[in-house]
Design a protein around this motif. Structure first.
Motif, PDB file in Angstrom:
ATOM      1  N   GLY A  12      -6.557 -14.442  -6.369  1.00 40.62           N
ATOM      2  CA  GLY A  12      -6.846 -15.051  -5.077  1.00 40.62           C
ATOM      3  C   GLY A  12      -6.774 -14.138  -3.874  1.00 40.62           C
ATOM      4  N   ALA A  13      -6.506 -12.852  -4.067  1.00 40.82           N
ATOM      5  CA  ALA A  13      -6.433 -11.930  -2.931  1.00 40.82           C
ATOM      6  C   ALA A  13      -6.746 -10.519  -3.423  1.00 40.82           C
ATOM      7  N   ARG A  14      -6.913  -9.602  -2.471  1.00 45.81           N
ATOM      8  CA  ARG A  14      -7.146  -8.200  -2.819  1.00 45.81           C
ATOM      9  C   ARG A  14      -5.906  -7.397  -2.464  1.00 45.81           C
ATOM     10  N   ILE A  15      -5.380  -6.662  -3.440  1.00 49.56           N
ATOM     11  CA  ILE A  15      -4.204  -5.825  -3.208  1.00 49.56           C
ATOM     12  C   ILE A  15      -4.623  -4.564  -2.465  1.00 49.56           C
ATOM     13  N   VAL A  16      -3.892  -4.256  -1.397  1.00 46.16           N
ATOM     14  CA  VAL A  16      -4.094  -3.020  -0.650  1.00 46.16           C
ATOM     15  C   VAL A  16      -3.115  -1.964  -1.154  1.00 46.16           C
ATOM     16  N   ASP A  17      -1.887  -2.393  -1.426  1.00 43.61           N
ATOM     17  CA  ASP A  17      -0.826  -1.496  -1.889  1.00 43.61           C
ATOM     18  C   ASP A  17       0.173  -2.334  -2.681  1.00 43.61           C
ATOM     19  N   VAL A  18       0.816  -1.708  -3.677  1.00 39.40           N
ATOM     20  CA  VAL A  18       1.788  -2.445  -4.490  1.00 39.40           C
ATOM     21  C   VAL A  18       2.911  -1.514  -4.918  1.00 39.40           C
ATOM     22  N   SER A  19       4.106  -2.075  -5.045  1.00 38.61           N
ATOM     23  CA  SER A  19       5.271  -1.358  -5.564  1.00 38.61           C
ATOM     24  C   SER A  19       6.062  -2.352  -6.408  1.00 38.61           C
ATOM     25  N   PRO A  20       7.112  -1.891  -7.091  1.00 40.21           N
ATOM     26  CA  PRO A  20       7.928  -2.828  -7.853  1.00 40.21           C
ATOM     27  C   PRO A  20       8.710  -3.814  -6.971  1.00 40.21           C
ATOM     28  N   PHE A  21       8.671  -3.623  -5.656  1.00 42.11           N
ATOM     29  CA  PHE A  21       9.431  -4.470  -4.731  1.00 42.11           C
ATOM     30  C   PHE A  21       8.573  -5.455  -3.953  1.00 42.11           C
ATOM     31  N   GLY A  22       7.267  -5.207  -3.896  1.00 44.39           N
ATOM     32  CA  GLY A  22       6.383  -6.080  -3.133  1.00 44.39           C
ATOM     33  C   GLY A  22       4.974  -5.523  -3.084  1.00 44.39           C
ATOM     34  N   MET A  23       4.158  -6.119  -2.227  1.00 46.15           N
ATOM     35  CA  MET A  23       2.766  -5.667  -2.121  1.00 46.15           C
ATOM     36  C   MET A  23       2.208  -6.008  -0.746  1.00 46.15           C
ATOM     37  N   ARG A  24       1.116  -5.342  -0.422  1.00 41.76           N
ATOM     38  CA  ARG A  24       0.349  -5.653   0.776  1.00 41.76           C
ATOM     39  C   ARG A  24      -1.013  -6.110   0.284  1.00 41.76           C
ATOM     40  N   ILE A  25      -1.449  -7.272   0.765  1.00 48.37           N
ATOM     41  CA  ILE A  25      -2.721  -7.835   0.335  1.00 48.37           C
ATOM     42  C   ILE A  25      -3.606  -8.092   1.543  1.00 48.37           C
ATOM     43  N   GLU A  26      -4.887  -8.294   1.281  1.00 45.73           N
ATOM     44  CA  GLU A  26      -5.804  -8.803   2.293  1.00 45.73           C
ATOM     45  C   GLU A  26      -6.045 -10.269   2.006  1.00 45.73           C
ATOM     46  N   SER A  27      -5.999 -11.075   3.059  1.00 51.07           N
ATOM     47  CA  SER A  27      -6.191 -12.513   2.931  1.00 51.07           C
ATOM     48  C   SER A  27      -7.156 -12.982   4.006  1.00 51.07           C
ATOM     49  N   ARG A  28      -7.911 -14.002   3.711  1.00 48.97           N
ATOM     50  CA  ARG A  28      -8.818 -14.581   4.709  1.00 48.97           C
ATOM     51  C   ARG A  28      -8.114 -15.573   5.623  1.00 48.97           C
ATOM     52  N   VAL A  29      -6.868 -15.897   5.273  1.00 41.09           N
ATOM     53  CA  VAL A  29      -6.086 -16.822   6.104  1.00 41.09           C
ATOM     54  C   VAL A  29      -4.779 -16.155   6.509  1.00 41.09           C
ATOM     55  N   ALA A  30      -4.313 -16.471   7.700  1.00 41.28           N
ATOM     56  CA  ALA A  30      -3.016 -15.978   8.159  1.00 41.28           C
ATOM     57  C   ALA A  30      -1.918 -16.740   7.424  1.00 41.28           C
ATOM     58  N   ILE A  31      -0.838 -16.032   7.109  1.00 40.67           N
ATOM     59  CA  ILE A  31       0.304 -16.651   6.440  1.00 40.67           C
ATOM     60  C   ILE A  31       1.534 -16.351   7.298  1.00 40.67           C
ATOM     61  N   GLY A  71       2.086  -8.458   4.171  1.00 43.28           N
ATOM     62  CA  GLY A  71       3.103  -7.760   3.393  1.00 43.28           C
ATOM     63  C   GLY A  71       4.056  -8.772   2.797  1.00 43.28           C
ATOM     64  N   VAL A  72       4.269  -8.693   1.488  1.00 43.37           N
ATOM     65  CA  VAL A  72       5.163  -9.639   0.826  1.00 43.37           C
ATOM     66  C   VAL A  72       6.213  -8.892  -0.002  1.00 43.37           C
ATOM     67  N   GLU A  73       7.378  -9.509  -0.079  1.00 46.88           N
ATOM     68  CA  GLU A  73       8.489  -9.004  -0.877  1.00 46.88           C
ATOM     69  C   GLU A  73       8.627  -9.889  -2.113  1.00 46.88           C
ATOM     70  N   PHE A  74       8.674  -9.263  -3.301  1.00 52.37           N
ATOM     71  CA  PHE A  74       8.897 -10.033  -4.521  1.00 52.37           C
ATOM     72  C   PHE A  74      10.315 -10.594  -4.501  1.00 52.37           C
ATOM     73  N   LEU A  75      10.455 -11.882  -4.754  1.00 53.94           N
ATOM     74  CA  LEU A  75      11.771 -12.519  -4.767  1.00 53.94           C
ATOM     75  C   LEU A  75      12.344 -12.664  -6.167  1.00 53.94           C
ATOM     76  N   ASP A  76      11.489 -12.943  -7.130  1.00 55.23           N
ATOM     77  CA  ASP A  76      11.989 -13.248  -8.474  1.00 55.23           C
ATOM     78  C   ASP A  76      11.137 -12.626  -9.576  1.00 55.23           C
ATOM     79  N   LEU A  77      10.651 -11.409  -9.327  1.00 51.28           N
ATOM     80  CA  LEU A  77       9.892 -10.704 -10.361  1.00 51.28           C
ATOM     81  C   LEU A  77      10.857 -10.368 -11.496  1.00 51.28           C
ATOM     82  N   PRO A  78      10.594 -10.862 -12.710  1.00 53.89           N
ATOM     83  CA  PRO A  78      11.507 -10.584 -13.829  1.00 53.89           C
ATOM     84  C   PRO A  78      11.664  -9.079 -14.053  1.00 53.89           C
ATOM     85  N   ASP A  79      12.850  -8.683 -14.486  1.00 50.51           N
ATOM     86  CA  ASP A  79      13.140  -7.263 -14.689  1.00 50.51           C
ATOM     87  C   ASP A  79      12.134  -6.587 -15.600  1.00 50.51           C
TER      88      ASP A  79
END
Length: 94
Positions: A12-31, A71-79
């Motif tokens: 549902g979105a395009r990833i701009v950047d990603v790490s094991p802690f979170g990601m930056r995406i492009e979205s057509r809607v503000a969140i 920019g989002v932070e992963f909260l519960d990404l399994p180990d």
């Protein structure tokens, strides 16, 4: 055989950047910042659902479409999923 250009994707979105802690995406809607939303990420064919906290949301300047970088932070990404993501990112960084 050539490795895939984008080994990590999100439904549902395009990833701009990603790490094991979170990601930056492009979205057509503000969140709204501090919102908690669910994403389904796919790392080399392995699908994981993860809750994320929106750290920031900024409009993309220019272009014909209305877009936002979020920019989002992963909260519960399994180990095991975080370890797999880290391995994939290291392999593709070379």
């Amino acid at each position: 055989m050539e490795p895939p250009a984008n080994p990590v994707s999100v439904v549902g979105a395009r990833i701009v950047d990603v790490s094991p802690f979170g990601m930056r995406i492009e979205s057509r809607v503000a969140i709204s910042p501090d919102s908690v939303i669910a994403f389904r990420i796919v790392v080399e064919g392995r699908t994981t659902d993860v809750g994320c906290r929106v750290a920031n949301c900024r409009p993309v300047v220019g272009g014909e479409q209305r877009l936002f970088t979020v920019g989002v932070e992963f909260l519960d990404l399994p180990d095991d999923a975080a370890d797999h993501l880290r391995e994939v990112l290291q392999r593709h960084a070379r």
